[in-house]
Design an enzyme around this catalytic site. Structure first.
Site, PDB file in Angstrom:
ATOM      1  N   TYR A  40       0.833  -1.215   0.000  1.00  0.00           N
ATOM      2  CA  TYR A  40       0.000   0.000   0.000  1.00  0.00           C
ATOM      3  C   TYR A  40       0.863   1.259   0.000  1.00  0.00           C
ATOM      4  O   TYR A  40       0.379   2.345  -0.282  1.00  0.00           O
ATOM      5  CB  TYR A  40      -0.956   0.042   1.209  1.00  0.00           C
ATOM      6  CG  TYR A  40      -1.990  -1.070   1.268  1.00  0.00           C
ATOM      7  CD1 TYR A  40      -2.171  -1.956   0.203  1.00  0.00           C
ATOM      8  CD2 TYR A  40      -2.804  -1.242   2.386  1.00  0.00           C
ATOM      9  CE1 TYR A  40      -3.111  -2.980   0.270  1.00  0.00           C
ATOM     10  CE2 TYR A  40      -3.749  -2.261   2.453  1.00  0.00           C
ATOM     11  CZ  TYR A  40      -3.883  -3.130   1.390  1.00  0.00           C
ATOM     12  OH  TYR A  40      -4.811  -4.139   1.462  1.00  0.00           O
ATOM     13  N   HIS A  98       0.232 -11.768   1.682  1.00  0.00           N
ATOM     14  CA  HIS A  98      -0.794 -10.965   1.005  1.00  0.00           C
ATOM     15  C   HIS A  98      -1.548 -11.730  -0.092  1.00  0.00           C
ATOM     16  O   HIS A  98      -2.769 -11.653  -0.197  1.00  0.00           O
ATOM     17  CB  HIS A  98      -0.139  -9.703   0.428  1.00  0.00           C
ATOM     18  CG  HIS A  98      -1.088  -8.573   0.234  1.00  0.00           C
ATOM     19  ND1 HIS A  98      -0.707  -7.266   0.379  1.00  0.00           N
ATOM     20  CD2 HIS A  98      -2.400  -8.528  -0.097  1.00  0.00           C
ATOM     21  CE1 HIS A  98      -1.747  -6.482   0.149  1.00  0.00           C
ATOM     22  NE2 HIS A  98      -2.795  -7.226  -0.146  1.00  0.00           N
TER      23      HIS A  98
END
Ligand SMILES: NC(=O)c1ccc[n+]([C@@H]2O[C@H](COP(=O)([O-])OP(=O)(O)OC[C@H]3O[C@@H](n4cnc5c(N)ncnc54)[C@H](OP(=O)(O)O)[C@@H]3O)[C@@H](O)[C@H]2O)c1
Length: 268
Positions: A40, A98
């Protein structure tokens, strides 16, 4: 081991001052769990906002996710240490793999073992996975044991209810975290959700979130708006009736929003 909070704050897509403001507003509204990820690109800003808030670290539940470039034994732990530095903490509460990224050249056994080692070293209180299908979750269990997989964080909304995977996770005692519970805003215009919102004097977002909470999932909606952050949190006190749950169950349409090529495996 702390249970994963039912309600957290998502930070995907939020950058710079936007994420700083969102975290500050979220904390002021009462959020204590924050979901970020290496990819991110906002861990440092999240860390900055948390430090400025004055909220004690022990009151917070911080989740980050290891990005696919860092899955090798040599890189995973150093990358997590880098995340900790950015987040200004010695230990996160939860670290997830992830995406399974089945063809990126690092075996599942290698990255799950490295993640378990990060936990042993006290860099993260709990570990888990994200976007894992049934088969890959089984493989992860074989490496670290199901008691060491705190959650599988998956896309799950009224339009993508993921029943097969959820049933498997329930059977294994692995907690479900629903991401994009609002289908990135798409379910908010749904006539069935809107009708339930009207009869329960709630917002459509609260209805979707209360639905997921009643099914026992954690949620991590994001918002750049102070009023949405505050009103979403109130979903925790919205009691949906069985009839509402039945109506939402019928909205399933395999409405997947996210399936990046190379990162995702075959969905169930
Ligand atoms: N593990 C993974 O691979 C993965 C993938 C995707 C996401 N995630 C995590 O899950 C979190 C949530 O997903 P998301 O942020 O993509 O999507 P989401 O929470 O489903 O939706 C966020 C969108 O809904 C809007 N929204 C939020 N509350 C609202 C309200 N009360 N009324 C109207 N609109 C509202 C927001 O706009 P405004 O800003 O205008 O309010 C934003 O556009 C992410 O931030 C991230 O932390 C994880």
């Amino acid at each position: 081991m702390n249970p994963i909070p039912a309600f957290g704050l998502g930070t995907f897509r939020l950058q710079g001052q936007v994420v700083i403001d969102s975290v500050r507003n979220g904390l002021e509204a009462g959020y204590r769990a924050i979901d970020t990820a290496q990819i991110y690109g906002n861990e440092a800003e999240v860390g900055e906002a948390l430090a400025a808030s004055g909220v004690a670290r022990k009151e917070l539940f911080l989740t980050t996710k290891i990005w696919v470039d860092n899955y090798s034994r040599e890189k995973l732990i150093p990358s997590l240490k880098d995340s900790l530095k950015k987040l200004r903490t010695d230990e996160v509460d939860l670290t997830l793999i992830h995406w399974p990224a089945p063809n990126n050249g690092v075996s599942l056994e290698e990255f799950m073992s490295a993640l378990a080692e990060a936990k042993s070293q006290g860099l993260t209180k709990q570990i888990g996975v994200s976007n894992f299908n049934i088969e890959l979750t089984k493989q992860a269990i074989a490496v670290v044991g199901k008691e060491n997989i705190a959650t599988n964080q998956i896309e799950l909304s009224p339009y993508l209810q993921n029943r097969k995977l959820v049933a498997f996770l329930a059977q294994e005692g692995i907690h479900v975290t629903s991401y994009m519970t609002l289908a990135y805003g798409k379910v908010l215009g749904d006539p069935v959700i809107r009708a339930i919102a009207e009869r329960r004097h709630a917002t459509p977002a609260q209805v979707a979130l209360a639905w997921a909470l009643r099914l026992g999932y954690s949620v991590i909606p994001s918002s750049t708006k102070r009023e949405n952050l505050a009103s979403n949190l109130l979903a925790q006190s919205l009691q949906l009736a069985d009839e509402d749950m039945t109506d939402i169950a019928a909205l399933e349409r395999n409405g997947r929003e996210v399936s990046p090529e190379g990162l995702a495996a075959q969905w169930d």
